[in-house]
Scaffold this motif. Structure first.
Motif, PDB file in Angstrom:
ATOM      1  N   THR A 141       0.822  -1.222   0.000  1.00  0.00           N
ATOM      2  CA  THR A 141       0.000   0.000   0.000  1.00  0.00           C
ATOM      3  C   THR A 141       0.848   1.260   0.000  1.00  0.00           C
ATOM      4  OG1 THR A 141      -0.136  -0.109   2.425  1.00  0.00           O
ATOM      5  CG2 THR A 141      -1.921  -1.149   1.166  1.00  0.00           C
ATOM      6  N   GLN A 142       2.147   1.127   0.257  1.00  0.00           N
ATOM      7  CA  GLN A 142       3.002   2.313   0.269  1.00  0.00           C
ATOM      8  C   GLN A 142       3.249   2.858  -1.130  1.00  0.00           C
ATOM      9  OE1 GLN A 142       4.001   3.759   3.272  1.00  0.00           O
ATOM     10  NE2 GLN A 142       2.521   2.202   3.954  1.00  0.00           N
ATOM     11  N   ASP A 143       3.302   1.969  -2.123  1.00  0.00           N
ATOM     12  CA  ASP A 143       3.543   2.446  -3.490  1.00  0.00           C
ATOM     13  C   ASP A 143       2.473   1.984  -4.479  1.00  0.00           C
ATOM     14  OD1 ASP A 143       4.139  -0.245  -3.868  1.00  0.00           O
ATOM     15  OD2 ASP A 143       6.290   0.061  -4.029  1.00  0.00           O
ATOM     16  N   GLY A 144       1.533   1.159  -4.023  1.00  0.00           N
ATOM     17  CA  GLY A 144       0.437   0.759  -4.889  1.00  0.00           C
ATOM     18  C   GLY A 144       0.786  -0.313  -5.898  1.00  0.00           C
ATOM     19  N   PHE A 145       1.768  -1.168  -5.591  1.00  0.00           N
ATOM     20  CA  PHE A 145       2.155  -2.247  -6.496  1.00  0.00           C
ATOM     21  C   PHE A 145       2.094  -3.591  -5.785  1.00  0.00           C
ATOM     22  CE2 PHE A 145       4.418   1.248  -8.699  1.00  0.00           C
ATOM     23  CZ  PHE A 145       4.025   1.001 -10.013  1.00  0.00           C
ATOM     24  N   VAL A 146       1.762  -4.619  -6.555  1.00  0.00           N
ATOM     25  CA  VAL A 146       2.032  -5.982  -6.128  1.00  0.00           C
ATOM     26  C   VAL A 146       3.537  -6.184  -6.194  1.00  0.00           C
ATOM     27  CG1 VAL A 146       1.864  -8.396  -6.837  1.00  0.00           C
ATOM     28  CG2 VAL A 146      -0.191  -6.987  -6.727  1.00  0.00           C
ATOM     29  N   GLU A 147       4.108  -6.730  -5.111  1.00  0.00           N
ATOM     30  CA  GLU A 147       5.559  -6.875  -5.045  1.00  0.00           C
ATOM     31  C   GLU A 147       5.936  -8.258  -4.531  1.00  0.00           C
ATOM     32  OE1 GLU A 147       7.525  -3.802  -2.874  1.00  0.00           O
ATOM     33  OE2 GLU A 147       6.226  -2.207  -3.644  1.00  0.00           O
ATOM     34  N   PRO A 148       7.102  -8.756  -4.914  1.00  0.00           N
ATOM     35  CA  PRO A 148       7.583 -10.016  -4.350  1.00  0.00           C
ATOM     36  C   PRO A 148       7.836  -9.863  -2.852  1.00  0.00           C
ATOM     37  CG  PRO A 148       8.807  -9.412  -6.335  1.00  0.00           C
ATOM     38  CD  PRO A 148       8.000  -8.224  -5.948  1.00  0.00           C
ATOM     39  N   LYS A 149       7.436 -10.868  -2.079  1.00  0.00           N
ATOM     40  CA  LYS A 149       7.602 -10.835  -0.625  1.00  0.00           C
ATOM     41  C   LYS A 149       8.422 -12.040  -0.184  1.00  0.00           C
ATOM     42  CE  LYS A 149       4.362  -9.266   2.269  1.00  0.00           C
ATOM     43  NZ  LYS A 149       3.113  -9.224   3.105  1.00  0.00           N
ATOM     44  N   LEU A 150       9.284 -11.810   0.799  1.00  0.00           N
ATOM     45  CA  LEU A 150      10.131 -12.865   1.329  1.00  0.00           C
ATOM     46  C   LEU A 150       9.376 -13.715   2.349  1.00  0.00           C
ATOM     47  CD1 LEU A 150      13.243 -10.594   1.858  1.00  0.00           C
ATOM     48  CD2 LEU A 150      13.007 -12.325   0.070  1.00  0.00           C
ATOM     49  N   ALA A 151       9.926 -14.868   2.649  1.00  0.00           N
ATOM     50  CA  ALA A 151       9.287 -15.764   3.608  1.00  0.00           C
ATOM     51  C   ALA A 151       9.226 -15.159   5.006  1.00  0.00           C
ATOM     52  CB  ALA A 151      10.036 -17.096   3.650  1.00  0.00           C
ATOM     53  N   ASN A 152      10.090 -14.186   5.298  1.00  0.00           N
ATOM     54  CA  ASN A 152      10.070 -13.546   6.617  1.00  0.00           C
ATOM     55  C   ASN A 152       9.009 -12.467   6.737  1.00  0.00           C
ATOM     56  OD1 ASN A 152      11.084 -11.342   5.222  1.00  0.00           O
ATOM     57  ND2 ASN A 152      13.146 -11.464   6.106  1.00  0.00           N
ATOM     58  N   GLY A 153       8.199 -12.284   5.685  1.00  0.00           N
ATOM     59  CA  GLY A 153       7.115 -11.313   5.733  1.00  0.00           C
ATOM     60  C   GLY A 153       7.471  -9.940   5.229  1.00  0.00           C
TER      61      GLY A 153
END
Length: 772
Positions: A522-534
């Motif tokens: 929600t900070q930049d309005g994009f779907v982004e890759p996320k790491l397993a650590n959240g």
């Protein structure tokens, strides 16, 4: 003389007024054979198992992308004609049983364009391509080649010069996306009655794929020669069988087979019928007996034309000449897959590579599900709901039962799974059909198969997705794409379960349908890759695509909008209508150097960061409607249609992907599009045809009219459904299948009031997760 007659005939055809030409006459199978459309120009009947077409070049698999359909318009030579092809695939295989007619001396190697070998030069001047018919002259042999087809049999007619001996070269080594060792085993047999049969097993896109053939000829064989040209030394061949020379050997097995079939000097055209079978040679002969008992080329061509004329007549279109050709060619391409993949007695090969029998349905394959769930298969629920869609549903359910993994197909052809692409997109295709009332007796079975596929933890990091609510990028290079696509598929399961009254399953998958939020920053309005650590992976570049980007054939600019089940939720997360519109405009209007994506396959047809040549972008121009500005959708559609489709060989900017690109054009030209398969609604855009009549399979008609349509009048002023103003910016499947009239009143200026209210917008998930 032959070339002059062909040119004269083609000129005479073009002299008729275009508006008087039938749908059959305006279809151009050459569209997409250039650039990156990856279509083939050869002979096929609707959804046919045989696609008999010329192959112009065969390359090692890592250099084969441009020749994914075997034929490329820029080439100047033809290797021969093979029986199987994909229409518009990004990856490829097939090109089975290459047959080249040769007059005179026979070369056994293909050579190249400068040193031809058995290949021959040709000219586009001599080519003729219509649905179910293709013809060309092989200049080096002075042979006229004509092709037509039935469902399971390719029929060729070769006219040889009378002063040279006629031969057919069968090269069992040739394969699209080739490499040394791809042929695991093959066989050719010459029977005493002159029938030639054989098989090959290949290790390609679908590993361990077996295909069989049977051939007969209108003239008797005068001789033959069978060769095994396998280049590497084989330490053990076993003991030698009968036959001392290639000419007196009746049957041969190996990995590098070629056969030269000789007919002497011919004074009449040679007709060749080749049937294929997924099961064995006996079934190939039975298919040949059933569909080509008399080797009658003209009757087969006439039957193929009649079939195409009947199938294309499902829509009557009035439009300018280029638009009619574009749209009817799109319809033609949409009707090529999924392909029949069974014998006349119902025998087929399943994903366990075993033979099964289809009872009460046609087993079909060539399932490019990552592409076709979006528009191609929703189109079939309108045009071909019972015969085609229900067979597809039953084929996928049979495949789930026969799968060693107990899951639905992902990307399957000739019954064998390839594991190509992402998601479990057989699920939305089943959900869309069930929601439209198709194949009701198997709805519960379908729901079971859908859940089994969505819960199969070893596939595509679903185990991590179930645990974390997203796919972590440190374990999966396509993690962000998988998360949002899984979430949509999950919503279609929830919707299906809700319709069937299974609220436990519905509620479980409704929660999973919200998982797109877990990778939306929600900070930049994009779907982004996320790491397993959240944590989101940093640094982040929304334009990054390709290997390890976290995205599949795209980047965050295309994938951040993939929430078809909850576009209103996306709008709220972004901060409102204006934020969505501003972000859409930033995507479309961004200056992008296409060289940035030169190494990423399938990124083509760029308008800013919008990529029409690849499927994740296809619903994006319709999202302005969800934000209350349909007129912006109308502008973008005009921009896309004008720049991305032409009735020329380079007229498809990206792979047609087994009909998806074409289905997009067809829907869009009619004025609506299925943004959310499974929702039974079509979001209104604007029409590109003056009128169209859908002849529905229930006997009713649905007519679309575009009053005052012109290049200047590109905006919709008002929409009427059956004479009454339509305030909604969508129509439902129910309204469409009931028949009637949808009238668009077109004008030069945007109409900013229509569709502005929240009540008029397409449905998204309600608070309980289901459609209203």
């Amino acid at each position: 003389m032959l070339r002059a007659l062909v040119v004269l005939a083609a000129s005479a055809l073009l002299s008729f007024p275009l508006h008087s030409q039938s749908a059959y006459d305006v279809v151009n199978p050459m569209v997409g054979t250039g650039a990156e459309g990856h279509t083939f120009p050869g002979a096929v009947v609707p959804f046919g198992m045989v696609q008999l077409s010329p192959d112009t070049s065969i390359h090692p698999f890592n250099h084969s992308y441009k020749w994914a359909a075997g034929y490329r318009y820029e080439d100047t030579t033809i290797l021969g004609f093979s029986a199987t092809h994909f229409s518009g695939a990004g990856h490829s295989d097939l090109g089975d049983f290459l047959l080249q007619p040769i007059a005179g001396d026979v070369a056994l190697e293909p050579g190249d364009a400068t040193t031809p070998g058995y290949r021959s030069h040709f000219s586009h001047t001599d080519e003729v391509a219509h649905p179910g018919y293709y013809a060309v002259t092989l200049d080096d042999y002075h042979v006229r080649a004509e092709l037509t087809a039935t469902q399971r049999v390719g029929v060729s007619r070769f006219t040889f010069p009378a002063d040279k001996p006629a031969h057919l070269l069968l090269d069992m080594r040739s394969s699209i996306y080739n490499y040394p060792g791809k042929v695991l085993w093959s066989r050719v047999r010459v029977h005493t009655d002159g029938t030639v049969t054989g098989m090959r097993e290949t290790r390609g896109w679908a590993p361990g794929r077996q295909l069989y053939f049977a051939m007969r000829f209108s003239a008797p064989l005068t001789g033959h020669a069978l060769y095994d040209k396998e280049p590497e030394a084989v330490p053990y061949h076993g003991f030698k069988g009968p036959g001392t020379t290639p000419e007196d050997t009746q049957s041969i097995e190996g990995r590098g087979l070629e056969a030269v079939l000789s007919f002497g000097a011919l004074h009449a055209p040679l007709t060749v019928a080749m049937a294929i079978s997924p099961t064995d040679e006996a079934h190939a002969i039975a298919n040949l007996d059933a569909e080509q008992p008399h080797l009658d080329f003209d009757a087969t061509r006439a039957a193929a034309r009649a079939t195409w004329e009947r199938t294309l007549s499902v829509i009557d279109i009035a439009a300018d000449a280029d638009t009619r050709s574009n749209v009817y060619t799109g319809l033609y391409h949409a009707l090529l897959a999924p392909s029949l993949s069974m014998d006349t007695d119902g025998s087929y090969r399943g994903p366990d590579n075993q033979v099964h029998v289809a009872k009460g349905f046609d087993f079909v394959s060539s399932l490019s599900l990552w592409d076709t769930f979006r528009a191609e298969q929703p189109l079939m629920t309108i045009l071909e709901p019972r015969e085609r869609t229900e067979s597809l549903m039953q084929s996928m359910l049979a495949s789930q039962v026969e799968s060693p993994f107990g899951i639905l197909p992902i990307w399957q052809f000739q019954g064998i799974e390839t594991w190509c692409m992402i998601g479990y997109h057989a699920v939305p295709e089943l959900a869309d059909a069930i929601g439209k009332g198709l194949n009701k007796p198997q709805a519960e079975e379908a729901l079971h198969a859908m859940v089994a596929s969505a819960d199969y933890a070893p596939y595509g990091n679903i185990g991590a997705y179930l645990k974390l609510g997203y796919v972590p990028v440190d374990h999966d290079a396509e993690a962000a794409s998988k998360t949002v696509e899984y979430a949509f598929d999950d919503w279609t399961i929830a919707e299906t379960a809700h319709r069937l009254g299974n609220e436990d399953v519905a509620n479980r998958f409704r929660k999973r349908a919200e998982n797109w939020r877990n990778v939306f920053n929600t900070q930049d309005g994009f779907v982004e890759p996320k790491l397993a650590n959240g944590q989101f992976r940093v640094p982040f570049d929304p334009a990054r695509a390709g290997e390890a980007s976290g995205f599949t054939e795209g980047n965050a600019w295309q994938y951040s909008w993939f929430v078809p089940q909850d576009e209103q939720g996306l709008i709220q997360t972004l901060g409102g209508d204006n934020k969505l519109i501003a972000k859409l405009d930033a995507m479309f209007d961004q200056h992008v150097d296409p060289k940035q994506y030169a190494d990423v396959e399938d990124i083509a047809g760029m308008i800013g960061q919008y990529i029409h040549g690849n499927e994740p972008s296809h619903h994006l121009p319709y999202l302005y409607v969800y934000a209350g500005q349909p007129w912006r959708t109308q502008e973008r559609l005009a921009q896309i249609v004008a720049s991305q489709y032409r009735p020329t060989p380079d007229g498809l900017v990206g792979n047609d992907d087994l009909g998806q690109m074409s289905a997009w054009l067809l829907f869009t030209s009619l004025g609506f599009y299925p943004v959310t398969p499974g929702a039974n609604q079509y979001v209104l855009g604007r029409p590109f045809v003056d009128s169209a009549t859908l002849h529905l399979p229930n006997g009713k008609q649905f007519r679309i009219l575009a009053d005052h349509l012109s290049p200047q009048n590109r905006y919709v002023g008002r929409v009427l459904l059956n004479g009454k103003p339509l305030e909604k910016t969508f129509i439902t499947q129910e309204a469409l299948m009931a028949g009637g009239e949808l009238r668009f009143e077109m004008q030069a200026a945007p109409e900013k009031k229509w569709g502005a209210s929240a009540a008029s917008r397409p449905y998204s998930m309600s608070k309980d997760g289901f459609l209203p």
